[in-house]
Design an enzyme around this catalytic site. Structure first.
Site, PDB file in Angstrom:
ATOM      1  N   PHE A   5       0.829  -1.209   0.000  1.00  0.00           N
ATOM      2  CA  PHE A   5       0.000   0.000   0.000  1.00  0.00           C
ATOM      3  C   PHE A   5       0.861   1.256   0.000  1.00  0.00           C
ATOM      4  O   PHE A   5       1.822   1.378   0.754  1.00  0.00           O
ATOM      5  CB  PHE A   5      -0.883   0.000   1.251  1.00  0.00           C
ATOM      6  CG  PHE A   5      -1.730   1.245   1.403  1.00  0.00           C
ATOM      7  CD1 PHE A   5      -2.954   1.361   0.771  1.00  0.00           C
ATOM      8  CD2 PHE A   5      -1.292   2.313   2.194  1.00  0.00           C
ATOM      9  CE1 PHE A   5      -3.740   2.513   0.911  1.00  0.00           C
ATOM     10  CE2 PHE A   5      -2.068   3.464   2.336  1.00  0.00           C
ATOM     11  CZ  PHE A   5      -3.286   3.555   1.700  1.00  0.00           C
TER      12      PHE A   5
ATOM     13  N   ASP B 213     -27.101 -19.877 -12.779  1.00  0.00           N
ATOM     14  CA  ASP B 213     -25.707 -19.627 -12.410  1.00  0.00           C
ATOM     15  C   ASP B 213     -24.845 -19.474 -13.667  1.00  0.00           C
ATOM     16  O   ASP B 213     -25.350 -19.208 -14.770  1.00  0.00           O
ATOM     17  CB  ASP B 213     -25.217 -20.764 -11.485  1.00  0.00           C
ATOM     18  CG  ASP B 213     -24.163 -20.307 -10.489  1.00  0.00           C
ATOM     19  OD1 ASP B 213     -23.002 -20.153 -10.892  1.00  0.00           O
ATOM     20  OD2 ASP B 213     -24.505 -20.095  -9.317  1.00  0.00           O
ATOM     21  N   ASP B 214     -23.571 -19.656 -13.528  1.00  0.00           N
ATOM     22  CA  ASP B 214     -22.556 -19.432 -14.567  1.00  0.00           C
ATOM     23  C   ASP B 214     -22.899 -20.152 -15.885  1.00  0.00           C
ATOM     24  O   ASP B 214     -23.413 -21.275 -15.866  1.00  0.00           O
ATOM     25  CB  ASP B 214     -21.236 -19.991 -14.002  1.00  0.00           C
ATOM     26  CG  ASP B 214     -20.029 -19.483 -14.747  1.00  0.00           C
ATOM     27  OD1 ASP B 214     -20.203 -18.828 -15.774  1.00  0.00           O
ATOM     28  OD2 ASP B 214     -18.909 -19.766 -14.264  1.00  0.00           O
TER      29      ASP B 214
ATOM     30  N   MET C 160     -16.862 -13.705  -7.509  1.00  0.00           N
ATOM     31  CA  MET C 160     -15.497 -13.179  -7.711  1.00  0.00           C
ATOM     32  C   MET C 160     -14.550 -14.337  -7.434  1.00  0.00           C
ATOM     33  O   MET C 160     -14.404 -14.748  -6.284  1.00  0.00           O
ATOM     34  CB  MET C 160     -15.275 -12.046  -6.701  1.00  0.00           C
ATOM     35  CG  MET C 160     -14.148 -11.086  -6.970  1.00  0.00           C
ATOM     36  SD  MET C 160     -12.523 -11.743  -6.689  1.00  0.00           S
ATOM     37  CE  MET C 160     -11.521 -10.302  -6.875  1.00  0.00           C
TER      38      MET C 160
ATOM     39  N   CYS D  11     -20.700 -13.374  -3.241  1.00  0.00           N
ATOM     40  CA  CYS D  11     -20.061 -14.682  -3.398  1.00  0.00           C
ATOM     41  C   CYS D  11     -18.637 -14.433  -3.862  1.00  0.00           C
ATOM     42  O   CYS D  11     -18.372 -13.488  -4.616  1.00  0.00           O
ATOM     43  CB  CYS D  11     -20.825 -15.485  -4.450  1.00  0.00           C
ATOM     44  SG  CYS D  11     -20.104 -17.101  -4.813  1.00  0.00           S
TER      45      CYS D  11
ATOM     46  N   GLY E 176     -16.162 -17.446  -4.863  1.00  0.00           N
ATOM     47  CA  GLY E 176     -15.814 -18.864  -4.765  1.00  0.00           C
ATOM     48  C   GLY E 176     -16.341 -19.385  -3.434  1.00  0.00           C
ATOM     49  O   GLY E 176     -15.615 -19.994  -2.664  1.00  0.00           O
ATOM     50  N   GLY E 177     -17.626 -19.120  -3.158  1.00  0.00           N
ATOM     51  CA  GLY E 177     -18.195 -19.399  -1.838  1.00  0.00           C
ATOM     52  C   GLY E 177     -17.977 -18.189  -0.956  1.00  0.00           C
ATOM     53  O   GLY E 177     -18.293 -17.060  -1.316  1.00  0.00           O
TER      54      GLY E 177
ATOM     55  N   ASP F   8     -17.542 -10.573   4.432  1.00  0.00           N
ATOM     56  CA  ASP F   8     -17.088  -9.569   5.387  1.00  0.00           C
ATOM     57  C   ASP F   8     -18.175  -8.532   5.580  1.00  0.00           C
ATOM     58  O   ASP F   8     -19.130  -8.451   4.804  1.00  0.00           O
ATOM     59  CB  ASP F   8     -15.784  -8.929   4.904  1.00  0.00           C
ATOM     60  CG  ASP F   8     -15.932  -8.318   3.516  1.00  0.00           C
ATOM     61  OD1 ASP F   8     -16.669  -7.323   3.384  1.00  0.00           O
ATOM     62  OD2 ASP F   8     -15.325  -8.841   2.551  1.00  0.00           O
TER      63      ASP F   8
ATOM     64  N   ASP G  76     -18.350 -22.822  -1.035  1.00  0.00           N
ATOM     65  CA  ASP G  76     -18.596 -23.750  -2.141  1.00  0.00           C
ATOM     66  C   ASP G  76     -18.735 -25.173  -1.626  1.00  0.00           C
ATOM     67  O   ASP G  76     -19.064 -26.080  -2.391  1.00  0.00           O
ATOM     68  CB  ASP G  76     -17.452 -23.679  -3.161  1.00  0.00           C
ATOM     69  CG  ASP G  76     -17.732 -22.626  -4.227  1.00  0.00           C
ATOM     70  OD1 ASP G  76     -18.866 -22.103  -4.252  1.00  0.00           O
ATOM     71  OD2 ASP G  76     -16.826 -22.321  -5.021  1.00  0.00           O
TER      72      ASP G  76
ATOM     73  N   GLU H 279     -37.572 -38.016  -1.338  1.00  0.00           N
ATOM     74  CA  GLU H 279     -36.855 -36.742  -1.182  1.00  0.00           C
ATOM     75  C   GLU H 279     -37.780 -35.562  -1.468  1.00  0.00           C
ATOM     76  O   GLU H 279     -37.712 -34.521  -0.812  1.00  0.00           O
ATOM     77  CB  GLU H 279     -35.640 -36.699  -2.117  1.00  0.00           C
ATOM     78  CG  GLU H 279     -34.489 -37.570  -1.639  1.00  0.00           C
ATOM     79  CD  GLU H 279     -33.322 -37.643  -2.625  1.00  0.00           C
ATOM     80  OE1 GLU H 279     -32.218 -37.980  -2.189  1.00  0.00           O
ATOM     81  OE2 GLU H 279     -33.530 -37.376  -3.828  1.00  0.00           O
TER      82      GLU H 279
END
Ligand code: DGJ
Length: 732
Positions: free
Chosen positions: A279, A365-366, A478, A525, A527-528, A533, A547, A613
């Site tokens: 920094f 999703d992706d 991300m 998200c 990668g899970g 934060d 994930d 189920e």
């Protein structure tokens, strides 16, 4: 009054804590007390002045050798003042050397809460919080540091941030800025932190402090899977129910640094802020620099109370989404169901089954955009792949809405694949040195979010997709850390600003997205849970926790996450078995119970489930919806820890008025000649009677006193990883 000022003493009170500072005769802002609530006693009587040798004396002290910043407790210690402990600021004010000495200048008190330009911060109405601003000034130069304190009486929370102001006519070079410092005249404490890795985030670890520096940091440009920007300092005997503890949460989604130093006189200093490993910041005349916020809380009744302070404070005064008080949709996400291999019809099959089971939303999703049939290409090309879907996005969402479901979609806006039209057209948009091979992560590069034109491109694409169809939810992913990052927009000597500017770019896009679509449900998200934060919580009321969808490993991950973050922010899904991450087989019921610990959903091909189920899934969805208020707004208690108890893990939600509660239990081991196990409720009304149900069946009536002190007997587990769920409510 939360803030009392008496001459040169500043005392901040919350319901259960007191925090005090004092400006001494040398105009230094000392820290004198933080702990259990007391009166306004001037705690400076606890300071011991001594000539300790090799502890320098600031100019104001002249030959007074017993006065040294090397051991005095301070609010904002700086490098260059003869204090050799970890500090909050390293600044070159123009001499070429990092010399700075801050003295008290002035203060102000406001109703409500300060804001931090461009950064997430806790908010408050004028009745909910008060702000104290203390301004320090360099002894020689017109360089100012504004220290902000936000006092939330109700939650036992005090927030802190520092704003630097260059009022000189020279450039000021900052190479370290921490947001807060807490000095204590004791160090016989433990530090609790939450470490991990991809698919195994926020593992609880408790270690004694030692002479020297204990430190946690992320140098990855994101808050990271490896360390969470949240720590607890506690007494040695503190547990869930008793003992002193202090929490520190940094509201920042980039790299961070937290240090706890035990010094030569057995005192403790804790500082935290932006990662300073790479920094540098050039503060030009007239400019301000805002540090991210730290949210501190104190509990003298153990970790459980500390967590509830954070849960309530974050739920009510940090998460600002329109969804913070609303019932979140139970969703099905197609990632583990199909990965990249889907078309419109497959999605509609899943949607139809989801509707039958009572779900509310399908999340695509992706893989729906550009050339994206694997993770080697396509990122950046946010144009719908209509060939793959077999229709336009509008047509798909219309059909899903007709089925009776809402529609959500995945984006990874901060990334670029080298095999993409965007990269072919704008290779300079990627963070990389012009003449060097880049460092790849998941075979992708990171976009230069410090640049306005790059952020503008992302916004233009995001908004175009949003406007093209009825999209009510975004999963913002991300999937790599920053490495060898270089921006062509910054001169060489200012590359040290890049990582923080990246985070500011991210926050500015999130801000604009939410202003434009205020009802959007945004799920974070990385990668899970690689960016789980408090900074992201400001924008995202829920974050994909990991994930790893295995119910048993999730017990650990969700346990660690619960210390700071409200459970409604913990996104958790039922997935297929054998589990895709670790191959473990767990009962469908247990997967449901674990996923209901957070914000509930499914991540499997619903159309391939067995009839049994499907019956269970329908019941799970009904249970979650029926008890949603208890799960989102109830008090959360960790009843049995997956670390300390090898046989079972348990957690509770209790309504704040004690009218109803639930305990979920997951067995993690089985034995021959089984021993009896019990769980004890918390937060009930002792003298009232409760109806007790286990797995939906009535099993008796007991008083609150009995349930809290005697507890309740658990059933014998019938299979590996069996589970059960108790629900109690006041007898009419
Ligand atoms: C990582 C996320 O955590 C997963 O849930 C999924 O969205 C993949 N990325 C998609 O690439």
């Amino acid at each position: 009054m939360g803030i009392n000022i008496n001459n040169n003493i500043f005392t901040l009170h919350t319901l259960g804590s007191t925090y005090q500072m004092k400006v001494d005769e040398k105009k230094i802002l000392l820290h004198t007390y933080y702990g259990k609530r007391t009166d306004d006693t001037d705690y400076s009587y606890l300071l011991e002045m001594a000539d300790r040798g090799f502890s320098g004396n600031i100019p104001q002290a002249k030959d007074e050798r017993t006065y040294s910043l090397d051991f005095l407790p301070q609010e904002f210690p700086v490098w260059g003042s003869g204090d050799y402990r970890v500090n909050c600021l390293v600044a070159d004010l123009g001499s070429g050397a990092n010399d700075c000495l801050l003295v008290f200048d002035r203060y102000a008190v406001y109703k409500g809460k300060y804001e931090l330009q461009g950064l997430p911060a806790m908010f408050a109405s004028e009745d909910e919080a008060e702000t104290l601003e203390i301004v320090l000034k360099d002894y020689h130069e017109n360089f100012y540091v504004h220290l902000y304190y936000g006092v939330y009486e109700k939650y036992d929370v005090i927030t802190r941030a520092a704003v630097l102001e260059n009022n000189t006519d020279k450039e000021i070079k900052i190479s370290r800025i921490m947001s807060s410092c807490l000095d204590m005249n004791r160090s016989d404490m433990d530090m609790i932190h939450f470490h991990g890795r991809h698919a195994n985030e926020r593992e609880f670890e408790r270690t004694p402090l030692f002479h020297g520096i204990s430190e946690l940091r992320s140098t990855r440009g994101t808050s990271s899977h490896q360390h969470n920007p949240f720590i607890i300092l506690s007494d040695k005997n503190t547990d869930e129910n008793i003992g002193d503890c202090y929490g520190f949460s940094l509201l920042y989604s980039g790299g961070f640094h937290m240090q706890a130093e035990v010094d030569q006189t057995n005192q403790l200093r804790v500082v935290m802020g932006i990662d300073d490993s790479d920094f540098k910041w050039s503060l030009q005349p007239g400019e301000l620099f805002y540090s991210p916020e730290v949210c501190m809380s104190y509990s003298n009744s153990g970790f459980s109370k500390l967590s509830r302070n954070y849960h309530d404070a974050f739920l009510n005064n940090l998460i600002r989404s329109a969804w913070k008080d609303k019932q979140r949709p139970v969703l099905v996400n197609n990632w583990e169901a199909t990965y990249f291999d889907f078309d419109g019809n497959k999605l509609l099959d899943i949607a139809k089954e989801a509707k039958t089971l009572g779900l509310d939303m399908l999340v695509l999703d992706d893989g729906w955009f550009g050339k994206r049939d694997s993770d080697y290409s396509g990122l950046g090309d946010w144009y719908v792949n209509e060939k793959k879907l077999g229709c336009s996005l509008r047509e798909l969402t219309d059909r899903i809405n007709e089925i009776g479901l809402k529609f959500g979609i995945w984006f990874e806006p901060e990334m670029i694949s080298e095999d993409s039209d965007l990269y072919r057209e704008h290779p300079d948009f990627a963070l990389k040195l012009p003449d060097r091979e880049p460092v790849r992560g998941r075979s992708q590069l990171v976009l230069d979010m410090s640049r306005k034109e790059v952020c503008d491109y992302i916004k233009e694409r995001l908004f175009a997709i949003m406007d093209s169809a009825n999209i009510e939810y975004i999963k913002w992913d991300m999937n790599r850390s920053l490495a060898a990052a270089y921006s062509i927009a910054l001169p060489g000597e200012r590359q040290g600003e890049l990582r923080h500017r990246y985070v500011l770019g991210l926050y500015s896009i999130l801000e604009e997205l939410l202003n434009r679509y205020p009802n959007l449900l945004l799920e974070g998200c990385s990668g899970g849970g690689g960016r789980f934060d408090a900074g992201m919580l400001y924008y995202c009321p829920q974050i994909w926790c990991s994930d790893n969808t295995d119910a048993i490993e999730r017990l650990h991950i969700q346990y660690g996450t619960s210390f700071a973050y409200p459970m409604s922010s913990v996104s958790a899904h039922v997935s297929v078995c054998p589990n895709h991450q670790n191959g473990r087989v767990t009962p469908f019921k247990t997967r449901g119970i674990c996923a209901m610990q957070g914000t509930f959903g499914y991540e499997l091909d619903l159309s391939k489930m067995t009839e049994d189920e499907k019956i269970l899934a329908k019941e799970q969805v009904e249970t979650f919806k029926k008890h949603y208020k208890l799960f989102q707004f109830g008090d959360y208690y960790r009843i049995e820890s997956p670390i300390e108890n090898r046989d079972f893990t348990a957690w509770e939600y209790a309504d704040k008025n004690g009218t109803e509660a639930s305990i979920s239990v997951v067995f993690t081991d089985m034995h021959g000649n089984h021993l009896p196990h019990f769980v004890k409720f918390k937060g009930l009304l002792s003298d009232r009677k409760y109806n007790v149900c286990r797995d939906g069946e009535f099993v008796g009536v007991h008083t609150g006193a009995a349930l809290m002190n005697g507890g309740i007997l658990l059933p014998v587990p019938k299979e590996n990883y069996d589970s059960c769920w108790f629900y109690i409510c006041l007898e009419e």
